[in-house]
Write a protein that holds these residues in place. Structure first.
Motif, PDB file in Angstrom:
ATOM      1  N   SER A  74      -3.897   7.124  -0.074  1.00 24.46           N
ATOM      2  CA  SER A  74      -4.940   6.612  -0.967  1.00 24.46           C
ATOM      3  C   SER A  74      -5.524   5.318  -0.395  1.00 24.46           C
ATOM      4  O   SER A  74      -6.740   5.125  -0.388  1.00 24.46           O
ATOM      5  CB  SER A  74      -4.406   6.407  -2.386  1.00 24.46           C
ATOM      6  OG  SER A  74      -3.494   5.332  -2.436  1.00 24.46           O
ATOM      7  N   THR A  75      -4.671   4.473   0.118  1.00 23.36           N
ATOM      8  CA  THR A  75      -5.143   3.203   0.687  1.00 23.36           C
ATOM      9  C   THR A  75      -5.942   3.489   1.970  1.00 23.36           C
ATOM     10  O   THR A  75      -7.038   2.943   2.160  1.00 23.36           O
ATOM     11  CB  THR A  75      -3.935   2.287   0.983  1.00 23.36           C
ATOM     12  OG1 THR A  75      -3.099   2.262  -0.172  1.00 23.36           O
ATOM     13  CG2 THR A  75      -4.374   0.885   1.322  1.00 23.36           C
ATOM     14  N   GLY A  79       0.803  -1.228   0.000  1.00 25.99           N
ATOM     15  CA  GLY A  79       0.000   0.000   0.000  1.00 25.99           C
ATOM     16  C   GLY A  79       0.831   1.272   0.000  1.00 25.99           C
ATOM     17  O   GLY A  79       0.274   2.367  -0.077  1.00 25.99           O
ATOM     18  N   SER A  85      -6.259   4.609  -5.457  1.00 25.98           N
ATOM     19  CA  SER A  85      -6.598   3.279  -4.942  1.00 25.98           C
ATOM     20  C   SER A  85      -8.019   2.989  -5.380  1.00 25.98           C
ATOM     21  O   SER A  85      -8.901   3.831  -5.194  1.00 25.98           O
ATOM     22  CB  SER A  85      -6.541   3.250  -3.413  1.00 25.98           C
ATOM     23  OG  SER A  85      -5.210   3.267  -2.980  1.00 25.98           O
ATOM     24  N   ASP A 142       0.515   7.702  -1.482  1.00 24.87           N
ATOM     25  CA  ASP A 142       0.232   6.276  -1.599  1.00 24.87           C
ATOM     26  C   ASP A 142      -0.360   5.727  -0.297  1.00 24.87           C
ATOM     27  O   ASP A 142      -1.393   5.043  -0.294  1.00 24.87           O
ATOM     28  CB  ASP A 142       1.524   5.515  -1.978  1.00 24.87           C
ATOM     29  CG  ASP A 142       1.220   4.131  -2.511  1.00 24.87           C
ATOM     30  OD1 ASP A 142       0.033   3.762  -2.579  1.00 24.87           O
ATOM     31  OD2 ASP A 142       2.178   3.405  -2.864  1.00 24.87           O
ATOM     32  N   ALA A 143       0.280   6.064   0.818  1.00 27.64           N
ATOM     33  CA  ALA A 143      -0.259   5.614   2.109  1.00 27.64           C
ATOM     34  C   ALA A 143      -1.673   6.163   2.288  1.00 27.64           C
ATOM     35  O   ALA A 143      -2.583   5.458   2.733  1.00 27.64           O
ATOM     36  CB  ALA A 143       0.638   6.096   3.240  1.00 27.64           C
TER      37      ALA A 143
HETATM   38 MG    MG Z   1      -1.595   3.124  -1.532  1.00 33.66          MG
END
Ligand code: MG
Ligand code: AMP
Length: 348
Positions: A289-290, A172, A242, A286-287
């Motif tokens: 979006s998850t 993730g 995501s 990225d962190a």
């Molecule tokens: Mg992510």
């Protein structure tokens, strides 16, 4: 012809030559592009300018090196070593430490909606593998007991999983880290215009060669890769999405996707098709979006509005589009099936 006229014509001529030379130089900027299949996804790196060739090669090598450190299936990786040596202090590379620290930070920040220790659950479901399965509730209960970021101890140079059967999964967050590493490589090689796509993690460096903004497409979540439902004009920015369409399987008419709610052990259940995060750091995006996908629309929007200079775009199953406050001017919806919901959301 008068002297004045001659001077004027001469000046215009000089200006035209200068303009044409400038245009020519722009279009002559060397363009280098490479694709690779890394981190279980298609990676595309494009750069323009003198340092482009070296930068693109270094970027692909770097993404591969990161995969070799942080993949849970590469047997020499730090993550593999941690996962297969519970209760032992394992010396890990500084790069892996940076990612584990950031992952744990987001686990704390989201009270466990993001959890890098949910490998047991991810393995149990097997989504994205050849044999995905809806597990028995008892198996989910067991895997839930082996999930929890409190079991990940991080020291200066070493890390430890304090409970057997807890497994790290950095899926993730690692692509965001890799994209930001590519940015550093581009900078080092003095590349002013570049574009990176790691399976939906898009990062642009500078603007386009002609000076206009890059136009990043947001995928139509009903159709997956290659189909665009909106465009975001961007310069030095990242967009990380995501979505439930990226990896999933269907059983008895129900869709099971790859973003797991670490509190229930099941794929996060809400009315979202996708969440895109727009910011300057791909690692954080990225962190987020998850995390935000797990939170869902209302909680996720409130959470995003508390973070400066990070924006989000939510698409619901009804094809309604919600934009965080800083995004309204940047997004252009291209497909009429989608309805932009305007106004203030979720005031209370
Ligand atoms: Mg992510
Ligand atoms: P992304 O596409 O960035 O949302 O990442 C999805 C991947 O992250 C999954 O394939 C899992 O490897 C992992 N993952 C799934 N759910 C979570 C979660 N709640 N927290 C952290 N990682 C997760």
């Amino acid at each position: 012809m008068s002297k004045k006229k001659k001077i004027l014509l001469f000046s215009i001529l000089i200006m035209m030559i200068l303009f044409l030379t400038a245009c020519n130089n722009q279009s002559e900027l060397k363009k280098v592009e490479d694709n690779a299949f890394l981190m279980d996804t298609l990676v595309k790196v494009r750069a323009h300018g003198n340092g482009a060739e070296k930068a693109v090669k270094e970027s692909i090598d770097q993404i591969e090196a990161i995969e070799n450190l942080m993949s849970k299936t590469v047997t020499k990786s730090d993550v593999y070593k941690l996962n297969h040596n519970p209760k032992k202090e394992i010396i890990i590379a500084p790069e892996t430490m940076v990612v584990l620290k950031k992952a744990k930070k987001y686990a704390n920040l989201t009270a466990g909606d993001f959890d890098p220790t949910l490998g047991a659950l991810v393995n149990l479901w097997g989504i994205g593998t050849k044999n995905p399965t809806v597990p028995q509730p008892s198996a989910i209960e067991k895997a839930l007991k082996n999930t929890g970021y409190q079991y990940l101890d991080l020291n200066e140079e070493s890390a430890k999983l304090t409970q057997a059967k807890v497994k790290i999964d950095l899926g993730g967050i690692v692509k965001g880290y890799a994209a930001d590493s590519v940015r550093k490589i581009m900078k080092k090689n003095e590349v002013k215009h570049a574009f990176v796509n790691l399976g939906g993690n898009v990062l642009v460096i500078g603007d386009k060669v002609d000076g206009s903004a890059w136009k990043i497409g947001i995928q139509d979540p009903r159709k997956g890769r290659g189909s665009v439902m909106a465009i975001v004009a961007a310069k030095d920015m990242t967009i990380v999405t995501s979505g439930n369409y990226e990896r999933y399987f269907e059983e008895n008419g129900k869709l099971y996707h790859h973003i797991i709610d670490p509190k229930t052990g099941y794929p996060a259940q809400n009315n979202l098709l996708s969440v895109s995060i727009i910011s300057s750091s791909s690692f954080d995006a990225d962190a987020l979006s998850t995390s935000i996908y797990v939170m869902g629309l209302k909680k996720g929007m409130k959470f995003i509005e508390t973070i400066d200079e990070v924006e989000a775009m939510f698409i619901t199953k009804e094809l309604d589009v919600y934009l965080s406050s800083g995004l309204k001017e940047l997004v252009e919806i291209k497909n009429k099936d989608f309805n932009l919901i305007e106004g203030e959301y979720f005031a209370n």
